[in-house]
Design a protein around this motif. Sequence first.
Motif, mmCIF file in Angstrom:
data_model
loop_
_atom_site.group_PDB
_atom_site.id
_atom_site.type_symbol
_atom_site.label_atom_id
_atom_site.label_comp_id
_atom_site.label_asym_id
_atom_site.label_seq_id
_atom_site.Cartn_x
_atom_site.Cartn_y
_atom_site.Cartn_z
ATOM 1 N N VAL A 8 0.509 -34.723 9.930
ATOM 2 C CA VAL A 8 1.849 -34.829 9.354
ATOM 3 C C VAL A 8 1.721 -35.020 7.843
ATOM 4 N N VAL A 9 2.339 -34.125 7.088
ATOM 5 C CA VAL A 9 2.347 -34.227 5.632
ATOM 6 C C VAL A 9 3.529 -35.077 5.190
ATOM 7 N N SER A 10 4.705 -34.803 5.757
ATOM 8 C CA SER A 10 5.907 -35.583 5.439
ATOM 9 C C SER A 10 6.975 -35.303 6.482
ATOM 10 N N GLN A 11 7.981 -36.172 6.489
ATOM 11 C CA GLN A 11 9.117 -35.998 7.391
ATOM 12 C C GLN A 11 10.370 -36.459 6.670
ATOM 13 N N GLU A 61 3.093 -40.410 7.845
ATOM 14 C CA GLU A 61 2.312 -39.469 7.054
ATOM 15 C C GLU A 61 0.836 -39.634 7.377
#
Length: 94
Positions: A8-11, A61
């Motif tokens: 996961v890079v960002s949400q 992240e």
Amino acid sequence: MKTTVFRVVSQGDVSYVASQKAEGGQLAKCVIRLKEFGGSKFGDEYCCTLFGNIAQCKFAEGSLVAASLRFQVHEVNGNCYQEVVANDVVLIGK
């Protein structure tokens, strides 16, 4: 559909959109950015949309997840757009 392991890079934040199928007429929606696991720093990345209950889950992240992605194309006013929907996301590790 494509199911792969990602980091996961960002949400983004959850928003709600009108839906005739959802209870109460509102459907949760958010965007998550996923990068394929095991690749170099230039590995493939995807900006995906999450809908419904999965959109309300928060993935930290850097977490490892298995995700099933659905790729769609739609046309609006003569322009073609690519859409990536993450149908299922399962946390593997942190």
